[in-house]
Design an enzyme around this catalytic site. Structure first.
Site, mmCIF file in Angstrom:
data_model
loop_
_atom_site.group_PDB
_atom_site.id
_atom_site.type_symbol
_atom_site.label_atom_id
_atom_site.label_comp_id
_atom_site.label_asym_id
_atom_site.label_seq_id
_atom_site.Cartn_x
_atom_site.Cartn_y
_atom_site.Cartn_z
ATOM 1 N N LYS A 290 27.865 35.209 24.337
ATOM 2 C CA LYS A 290 28.714 34.437 25.231
ATOM 3 C C LYS A 290 28.432 32.955 25.023
ATOM 4 O O LYS A 290 27.286 32.525 25.046
ATOM 5 C CB LYS A 290 28.437 34.843 26.685
ATOM 6 C CG LYS A 290 29.531 34.462 27.653
ATOM 7 C CD LYS A 290 29.331 35.113 29.003
ATOM 8 C CE LYS A 290 30.481 34.761 29.938
ATOM 9 N NZ LYS A 290 30.324 35.382 31.269
ATOM 10 N N GLU A 375 32.661 47.899 43.239
ATOM 11 C CA GLU A 375 32.959 47.621 44.643
ATOM 12 C C GLU A 375 32.926 48.877 45.503
ATOM 13 O O GLU A 375 32.460 48.838 46.654
ATOM 14 C CB GLU A 375 34.327 46.937 44.758
ATOM 15 C CG GLU A 375 34.393 45.542 44.174
ATOM 16 C CD GLU A 375 34.654 45.519 42.677
ATOM 17 O OE1 GLU A 375 34.700 44.413 42.097
ATOM 18 O OE2 GLU A 375 34.811 46.607 42.065
ATOM 19 N N ARG A 403 39.429 46.965 46.068
ATOM 20 C CA ARG A 403 38.931 48.026 45.207
ATOM 21 C C ARG A 403 37.988 48.971 45.942
ATOM 22 O O ARG A 403 37.704 50.062 45.462
ATOM 23 C CB ARG A 403 38.231 47.409 43.991
ATOM 24 C CG ARG A 403 39.182 46.625 43.095
ATOM 25 C CD ARG A 403 38.448 45.655 42.182
ATOM 26 N NE ARG A 403 37.623 46.304 41.198
ATOM 27 C CZ ARG A 403 38.000 46.593 39.942
ATOM 28 N NH1 ARG A 403 39.212 46.298 39.537
ATOM 29 N NH2 ARG A 403 37.165 47.173 39.114
#
Length: 629
Positions: A290, A375, A403
């Site tokens: 990243k 979640e 969610r």
């Protein structure tokens, strides 16, 4: 002279596919250069896009997009994809009002096969496309690109479980950079890391081949490299004892390939070309970094996950200190409340920084739980903690609470468990657009039994209502917007207020504005020109019915203002109270209409929706004029 001469020749993927394989490293380098220049001008996701450059080039080089389907999970890494699919000249509009969306969006380009923004949807969507193509007799291929963070979510495994048992041609590319927004947590990232160590022997030869020319020119560098190689080999040997006969993904019915260096574009092309011709479910494990190519982002991928817009010129004078955001206030309150109550535990689904939990984690590491992008699990986990006497606080964005809705209803509310939800980013969020807008929570929460719902109007109210809801022995929600409020001092106490009672902030005549949460400030501003009464309702559930009735009886008109969908929202709750009492009064519901909201400057979006102070004043005045006619 252009810094991107090769990229300048590529407008669409068919241009890319005319290049020689040997030209792709240069194209990738130029694409990264373009990102380094363009993203700071507009702001947006940064480190994730830098890390996906070579993978994006290779995918569009091998796969026949748009006939083949390319589905990006979440979409944080989709900027190179947008640049290569005809949108390079519009990148200066990224995430701005009327400009390019920050995520893939079906209406924006035929190359955006699936609209995304929430994690872990790519495999299921790509599988659906693959099945549809098979049923229609089309020879298209489907690819899902998913990060190791998104792979931790249950929905991803549900899709793997389904796809692995089907006779379908599907490629899942696992982009493994050991990060989501925050560092990854849980068993799966550790499993992937062990696989990488196991297979490091295979990567060593590639690394050595790529770096030998450079090492030969640096005095002493070869000896250092040999020591590093020995250490990696030792680690790999130590990891052999964990090697299994089949990988996790092969047990799911996928043929596993990897790990592959995700920054070697030529190697990626060769591997992808082979995989495109294979039958059945395939999984390619790609290792990327990243922030690749920008040292600041490589060294701090959390900070550089997304960046703000860089000012075009330095400010003439020193800017004022920024006001604390609602997220800041929540984080400080959480730490203070935890000091006062040892039962408090905090839970986040992979949003430590965004939800303001960094200080809490440092102060109370044993009472902090990052459950990953999960979640549903976060909510049920909180319910289990509450069953055994703890007081869980689930810090979650409004859009992500969607969610975990079934778990909120079934596992928390129906059992009347004392779980508090600190719901951040309620209302319009701006540049991230409709996938991240928190404009439905009042509608989907209001119908849930046993639930208390509070909407603070400023910084002080935020702290008061957080303390109030936490003190309850029942489920509760405190929803607050993104950014800062009007500058009220939050305080440092843990004082509480009466549940279900609002406060009149301004006395006026004829018109009473019942304002909820973030709409109190614009309502007060709008009321000045018309001399309206303004009530800060504080609670959406239970409503202050006595206040509603009193205002209805003493005023000719009522206005309900909320930064939530009109359908089923707080205004609907007020209408229910009036109907039950047999009170017939004209009521204007000022909220978000039944439309998909846009992206861009939140102030502009709210103005378009009639919810800024000026727009609200005009809207009320126009409505009153219609009543008079």
């Amino acid at each position: 002279m252009s810094q991107t001469p090769l990229l300048d020749t590529v407008s669409l993927p068919q241009d890319l596919r005319r290049l020689d394989l040997s030209e792709l490293p240069q194209l990738a380098a130029e694409l990264r250069t373009f990102l380094l220049e363009s993203v700071p001008r507009t702001g947006g996701h940064f480190a994730s896009n830098l890390g996906a450059v070579e993978l994006t080039v290779a995918l569009h080089y091998v796969y026949h997009t748009p006939q083949d389907h390319l589905v990006w999970d979440v979409g944080h890494q989709s900027y190179p994809h947008k640049i290569l699919t005809g949108r390079r000249n519009r990148m200066d509009t990224m995430r701005q009002y009327g400009g390019l969306a920050g995520f893939p969006k079906r209406g924006e380009s035929e190359y955006d096969d699936f609209g995304v923004g929430h994690s872990s949807t790519s495999i299921g969507a790509a599988l659906g496309m693959a099945v549809a193509d098979k049923l229609a007799g089309r020879n298209s291929r489907s690819v899902a690109v998913i990060g190791d963070g998104a792979m931790t979510a249950g929905q991803a495994f549900e899709a793997l479980n389904c796809a692995g048992d089907m006779d379908i041609d599907l490629l899942v590319v696992l982009n493994d950079n050991e990060m989501s927004i925050s560092p990854n947590v849980g068993a799966l990232p550790k499993y992937l890391a062990r696989n990488v160590v196991r297979d490091m022997h295979g990567l060593l030869s590639t690394i050595k081949a790529q770096s030998s020319k450079v090492l030969d020119k640096l005095p002493g560098a070869l000896e250092i490299a040999q020591k590093v190689e020995h250490k990696i080999k030792t680690l790999a040997d130590e990891g052999e004892h964990i090697k299994q006969s089949l990988s996790l993904f092969e047990n799911f019915g996928f043929h596993y390939t990897g790990p592959v260096d995700g920054h070697n574009v030529e190697e990626l092309v060769k591997v992808l070309a082979d995989l495109r011709g294979r039958k059945g479910p395939q999984l390619l494990h790609v290792i990327t970094k990243k922030g690749q190519g920008y040292k600041l982002a490589e060294n701090d991928p959390v900070k550089y996950h997304a960046i703000g817009k860089t000012p075009s010129a330095p400010p003439e004078e020193k800017p004022a200190a920024p006001k604390p955001t609602y997220t800041d206030i929540f984080g400080r309150w959480l730490t203070d409340q935890a000091l006062a109550d040892a039962r408090l535990v905090a839970i986040t689904p992979a949003m430590r920084e965004g939800s303001g939990l960094v200080a809490f984690q440092q102060a109370f590491p044993d009472r902090y739980f990052d459950v990953g992008i999960a979640e549903q699990h976060a909510v049920t986990f909180a319910a289990g903690l509450a069953c055994e006497g703890m007081k869980p606080v689930v810090a979650i964005y409004s859009t992500f609470l969607q969610r975990g809705y079934d778990q909120l209803v079934h596992d928390v509310a129906l059992q009347d468990l004392p779980v508090m939800f600190a719901v951040d980013r309620a209302g319009i969020v701006g540049a991230d657009g409709p996938t991240h807008a928190g404009i439905y929570d009042l509608s989907y929460l209001r119908c849930v039994p046993n639930l208390v719902i509070a909407a603070p109007s400023d910084e002080r109210e935020s702290r008061l209502l957080l303390s109030t809801c936490y003190a309850l022995d029942k489920p509760s929600v405190v929803r607050y917007p993104r950014g800062s409020g009007c500058g009220a001092a939050a305080g440092s106490d843990l004082a509480v207020v009466p549940v279900g009672k609002g406060v009149v902030r301004r006395e006026g005549r004829k018109v009473a504005v019942l304002a909820f949460g973030s709409m109190v400030a614009p309502a007060l501003a709008a009321a000045e020109s018309g001399d309206y009464t303004v009530a800060d309702m504080r609670f959406v559930k239970p409503l202050d019915e006595e206040l509603i009735v009193r205002l209805a009886e003493s005023h000719d008109y009522l206005v309900c203002a909320e930064e939530n969908a009109v359908m089923g929202g707080a205004g609907s709750a007020v209408l229910e109270v009036l109907a039950a009492r047999g009170i017939a009064k004209p009521v204007l519901l000022a909220g978000i209409p039944d439309v998909v909201t846009g992206h861009g400057d939140p102030a502009k979006l709210l103005d378009d929706l009639g919810l800024s102070a000026a727009a609200l004043q005009q809207r009320i005045a126009g409505w009153l004029a219609e009543r008079a006619d």
